[in-house]
Design a protein around this motif. Sequence first.
Motif, PDB file in Angstrom:
ATOM      1  N   PRO A 371      21.776   1.729  22.040  1.00  0.00           N
ATOM      2  CA  PRO A 371      20.399   2.053  22.412  1.00  0.00           C
ATOM      3  C   PRO A 371      20.326   2.444  23.896  1.00  0.00           C
ATOM      4  CG  PRO A 371      20.526  -0.084  21.308  1.00  0.00           C
ATOM      5  CD  PRO A 371      21.919   0.384  21.504  1.00  0.00           C
ATOM      6  N   TRP A 372      19.629   3.539  24.161  1.00  0.00           N
ATOM      7  CA  TRP A 372      19.443   4.029  25.539  1.00  0.00           C
ATOM      8  C   TRP A 372      20.771   4.137  26.296  1.00  0.00           C
ATOM      9  CZ3 TRP A 372      15.906   0.149  23.799  1.00  0.00           C
ATOM     10  CH2 TRP A 372      14.652   0.664  23.466  1.00  0.00           C
ATOM     11  N   HIS A 373      21.848   4.412  25.543  1.00  0.00           N
ATOM     12  CA  HIS A 373      23.180   4.615  26.126  1.00  0.00           C
ATOM     13  C   HIS A 373      23.716   3.372  26.842  1.00  0.00           C
ATOM     14  CE1 HIS A 373      22.823   9.291  26.175  1.00  0.00           C
ATOM     15  NE2 HIS A 373      22.396   8.744  25.056  1.00  0.00           N
ATOM     16  N   TYR A 376      22.111   2.264  32.955  1.00  0.00           N
ATOM     17  CA  TYR A 376      21.272   1.578  33.945  1.00  0.00           C
ATOM     18  C   TYR A 376      19.919   2.236  33.907  1.00  0.00           C
ATOM     19  CZ  TYR A 376      25.707  -0.163  35.616  1.00  0.00           C
ATOM     20  OH  TYR A 376      26.936  -0.760  35.691  1.00  0.00           O
ATOM     21  N   THR A 377      18.944   1.564  33.351  1.00  0.00           N
ATOM     22  CA  THR A 377      17.583   2.093  33.336  1.00  0.00           C
ATOM     23  C   THR A 377      16.883   1.458  34.529  1.00  0.00           C
ATOM     24  OG1 THR A 377      17.714   2.257  30.956  1.00  0.00           O
ATOM     25  CG2 THR A 377      15.522   2.422  31.927  1.00  0.00           C
ATOM     26  N   ILE A 378      16.543   2.324  35.500  1.00  0.00           N
ATOM     27  CA  ILE A 378      16.155   1.771  36.808  1.00  0.00           C
ATOM     28  C   ILE A 378      14.659   1.888  37.071  1.00  0.00           C
ATOM     29  CG2 ILE A 378      18.365   1.721  37.983  1.00  0.00           C
ATOM     30  CD1 ILE A 378      18.029   4.557  38.872  1.00  0.00           C
ATOM     31  N   ILE A 380      12.799  -0.455  35.731  1.00  0.00           N
ATOM     32  CA  ILE A 380      12.495  -1.887  35.655  1.00  0.00           C
ATOM     33  C   ILE A 380      13.745  -2.671  35.286  1.00  0.00           C
ATOM     34  CG2 ILE A 380      11.577  -1.562  33.272  1.00  0.00           C
ATOM     35  CD1 ILE A 380      10.579  -4.481  35.418  1.00  0.00           C
ATOM     36  N   ASN A 381      14.547  -2.162  34.322  1.00  0.00           N
ATOM     37  CA  ASN A 381      15.526  -3.005  33.636  1.00  0.00           C
ATOM     38  C   ASN A 381      16.674  -3.471  34.538  1.00  0.00           C
ATOM     39  OD1 ASN A 381      14.555  -0.482  31.925  1.00  0.00           O
ATOM     40  ND2 ASN A 381      14.307  -2.314  30.692  1.00  0.00           N
ATOM     41  N   THR A 382      17.278  -2.563  35.291  1.00  0.00           N
ATOM     42  CA  THR A 382      18.392  -2.989  36.152  1.00  0.00           C
ATOM     43  C   THR A 382      17.884  -3.922  37.243  1.00  0.00           C
ATOM     44  OG1 THR A 382      19.483  -0.889  35.732  1.00  0.00           O
ATOM     45  CG2 THR A 382      20.293  -2.164  37.602  1.00  0.00           C
ATOM     46  N   ALA A 690      15.681 -10.162  22.918  1.00  0.00           N
ATOM     47  CA  ALA A 690      15.453  -9.054  21.986  1.00  0.00           C
ATOM     48  C   ALA A 690      14.336  -8.180  22.518  1.00  0.00           C
ATOM     49  CB  ALA A 690      15.058  -9.605  20.617  1.00  0.00           C
ATOM     50  N   HIS A 691      14.682  -6.894  22.779  1.00  0.00           N
ATOM     51  CA  HIS A 691      13.623  -5.946  23.192  1.00  0.00           C
ATOM     52  C   HIS A 691      12.640  -5.760  22.049  1.00  0.00           C
ATOM     53  CE1 HIS A 691      11.937  -1.867  23.679  1.00  0.00           C
ATOM     54  NE2 HIS A 691      12.142  -1.980  24.971  1.00  0.00           N
ATOM     55  N   GLN A 692      12.972  -5.592  20.723  1.00  0.00           N
ATOM     56  CA  GLN A 692      14.296  -5.416  20.180  1.00  0.00           C
ATOM     57  C   GLN A 692      14.731  -3.978  20.417  1.00  0.00           C
ATOM     58  OE1 GLN A 692      14.518  -6.707  16.029  1.00  0.00           O
ATOM     59  NE2 GLN A 692      12.552  -7.663  16.321  1.00  0.00           N
ATOM     60  N   PHE A 694      18.757  -5.815  21.252  1.00  0.00           N
ATOM     61  CA  PHE A 694      19.209  -6.623  22.383  1.00  0.00           C
ATOM     62  C   PHE A 694      19.132  -5.841  23.683  1.00  0.00           C
ATOM     63  CE2 PHE A 694      23.185  -7.437  24.970  1.00  0.00           C
ATOM     64  CZ  PHE A 694      22.606  -8.431  25.739  1.00  0.00           C
ATOM     65  N   GLN A 695      18.528  -6.462  24.680  1.00  0.00           N
ATOM     66  CA  GLN A 695      18.555  -5.951  26.052  1.00  0.00           C
ATOM     67  C   GLN A 695      18.605  -7.167  26.959  1.00  0.00           C
ATOM     68  OE1 GLN A 695      16.065  -2.039  26.132  1.00  0.00           O
ATOM     69  NE2 GLN A 695      15.578  -3.184  27.968  1.00  0.00           N
ATOM     70  N   ILE A 696      19.525  -7.185  27.901  1.00  0.00           N
ATOM     71  CA  ILE A 696      19.773  -8.423  28.641  1.00  0.00           C
ATOM     72  C   ILE A 696      18.701  -8.714  29.694  1.00  0.00           C
ATOM     73  CG2 ILE A 696      21.178  -7.571  30.576  1.00  0.00           C
ATOM     74  CD1 ILE A 696      23.179  -9.896  29.693  1.00  0.00           C
TER      75      ILE A 696
END
Length: 759
Positions: A371-373, A376-378, A380-382, A690-692, A694-696
Amino acid sequence: MQNNGTNILWYRQGAVGWNEALPLGNGRLGAMVYGGATDERICLNEDSLWSGFPGFYDNPEAQNSYRRAQALALSRRYAEAQEELEQHFTALWSQVYLPLGDLGLTMRHPGAVENYRRSLDLSTGIHIVEYEAGGVSYVRETFVSHPDQVLVMRLTASRPGALSFDVRLCPAMNAVVCLDKDVLAFQGNCPVYVWRFDAPQEQRGLMVYGETDAEKGMGYFAEARVLSDGRVAQQGGGIQVCEATSATLLFDARTSFAGWKKHPVLEGKPYVEPCRRGLDAAAALGYDALRARHVADHAALYERVTLDLGGGDEKLLPTDERLYSHENGGDDPALYALYFNFGRYLTIASSREGTQAANLQGIWNDRITPPWHSNYTININTEMNYWPTLMVNLSECYEPLVRLVLELAESGERTAQRYYGAPGFVAHHNTDLWRMSTPVGAHLPGCAQYAFWPMSSGWLVRHLWERYEYTRDEAFLRETAWPVIRKAAEFYRSLLVEDRDGELILAPSTSPENTFNLEGREVSVAASTTMTQAIVLDVFDICRRITALLNVDADFAAELDSIMPRLKPYGIGRDGELLEWNENFEEHDIHHRHISHLYGLHPARSITPEETPELAEACRISLLRRGDESTGWAMGWRINQWVRLGDGDHALRLLDNQLRTVEGRNPMKRQTRGRVNDMSGGTYINLFDAHQPFQIDGNFGACAGIGEMLLQTAPDGSLKILPALPSSWKRGSVTGLRARNGRIVDIRWDGDNVKVVEK
Ligand code: FUC
C-alpha cells in the motif's frame, strides 16, 4: 524490573496471517515471525531494498504552471487552478520498498502439539515459541541483533536427539538461489520499477528488471546457515537437520546501496562478502554470546523509560484476548502501558543510527506492491513516526530521520529551482530511498489534493528544531540544523504573495487530502489554507528563536520580523471552528481523517489554551466536528490534539477507539485497491496499527500522545506535569521521559499527591 503485562505480547496460537506475526528488527534487518509450532514462517526485510535509481523527475512545464495556477487561485478560480496543477505541475510517483523473502521451517516430531505459547518480550527483543510434542519440550528463540547485525534463531529439544526439521529460504523476487550443505542463499537485483501511473493501464503493475548493469536495480544477497549437533544435509532445495538436540540458525542480507545519489550497481558497494563475513563472525561468537550482546544492547535503550498505570502483574490473558476484553469494557490499564512500550520497542527495532528512517510500515513489508509503496509519506506519516522518539529518550534512533531531512534538503534545492524558480529547498507529499522531492500525482485527475503540497520541507525542519529542544545540543543546532531550517524558510519567504486584503499567503494551497464543495464540484485547491500558513509561521518562528539563540543572521531575522505580522492569520468559521481554507467553504467530508488545519495546536505551538484561548476553543470545535472515528494514524493525531487541549479523557476515548481490533470483527469493513473507507482504523492482534491496512505511524502517534498526557513543556521551558491525565488513571508512575528542556523527568502520582524528580 519486568511487569509481564506491560512488556510481553503472547498468544496461545501461531499467527494465521502477516498481521498476527510479531516484528523483530535491528533498524536494518526486519523479521515478522509467525511462530507456528510445526510450520514456522519468517518474512524478511532489509531496509535499503527499494526499486529504482537515483534521479530527478523533471517537469519543464512546472514553473509556468505554478504561476498560472497562482493567478487563477488569486482570482478565486479554484477548480481551474486545480486542473492546471494536475495537468501540468505533477510528476512521477515514488519508488517502492520491497520484500526480501521468507525463511521457512517444518518441524518433524511425533505426537500432537500441546501447551503451545508464542511470545515477544519487548524488554529483551526476543521472540519465543514453546510447546511439547511426544513428551519432549521444544523451544525456539529468535532475535535480530544490532551489535552483530544478524538474525539468530536457536532451537532446542529437552530430549537428546529429538530435534529434526527442514529449513527453506525463498526469495520474494527473481533471484538466483545457491545451496550448500549447511548454507542457503540467494542473490538478485531489484526491479527498476514495479508500478507506473504514467504507463498505459495494462502495463502499470508490471515488474521491470533491467538487463545491463546500468539498467539493473539494487543488488542484494541473503544467506542462512545452520549450526547443529545433529546431522545436517542438503535436501530438496533446502537443508535437513536430523536427530539434533539443539541448532542455531543465522541469517543476514545485504544490499549494494551506497547512498541516495549513487547508482546501485555502477556505483554500488560490495555486499556478498560483507554478508558472509558477518555470518562468519556471528558463528564464531556462538549463541550464548550473541544473545547476551543483543540483550545488553537492546535493554540499554528500552530500560530508559518505564510506565506503570497499575494492573498487569496477575496471571495474564494472551494479548489478543486482552484486546477483545478491553474493547468490551474490561479494566486493564496495563494494556495502555503495553501499547506505549510497544511504540518504544518499534522505534528501537525500526530505526537505529545509520539505518534508513522508518517508512509507512517501519521496516516490515511482505508485498511487492505494498500500500502506498510503503514509502515515506511526508504530509503526516513519516513525521508521526518520530513524534515519541525524543520524548522517550531515544535520540540515537532519531538519527535516520535527521539524515533523511538533510539529504532531502539537498535534493529539494533542485526542486525549488526547477519547479518554482525559488531559492532554498522544498519537498512535497512523498519521498523514498532516493530522496525524491518532486510532486507525485502523474497528472491523475483529482491528484492535487495530495500531490500539490510544497509544505513537507517546513514540517520536517521542525523535527530538526525539536532535536535541539530535547537534547539542547547547540553544536547540532548551529552546524547541522540551522543551515537547513534557514533554507526551508528562504523558499517560503521568496514565494509569499499578497492576497486581496494585502495579507501574505502562499498561493495556491491545499489542506492535505481534504476537499471542499464549490458550485457542485469537489475542489482541493484554494488561495491559501490554514495549515500552509501555520507551517510558514512556525518555520519563521523557529528561525527567529534560533537567530536569537545563536546570535546569527541579524538581517534575515529583521526581515522575518517585518514579514511575520503580515502573514494571513487564523480565521474562525460559522460554527466557531478553526477555518481550514481562506474562505468558509463547506467541507466535502466533515469527518475527514486529516486535521491539518490544527497544525498550530499540534505539532506546532502557535495555538495554546493559555496564550490563545479563543483559537484553542476553535480547535476543540473542529475536533468535535471531525469526530472520534477514523483511520489508525488519524486517531493517533487526534489523541495528540486533545492532549494539547488538556483533555485527557477525550484523548483516552480516542486511544480506546484505536485499540479496537479490526480483522474479523467487522466484515463490513471494505478495502479496495489500497484505498479504504475512512472509518476502519484500529489495531491488529499483534498490536500493529491498522489504517487499515497496516501502517506503523498510528503506533507512534498514540505512543507520543500517552507521553504528552503525562508531561509537556511550555515554550518558556517550564514543565507541565500530568497536563492531560485521564481521570481513570488514578495512580501510577512514569520514569525517564525527556522534556523539551533537555531534562529527564520521573513522575509518581496517587490522586492529588504528585512527586516529580527532574534530573
Ligand atoms: C496519507 C493519508 C492516507 C495514507 C497515506 C499513506 O496520504 O492521507 O490516509 O495514510 O498517507
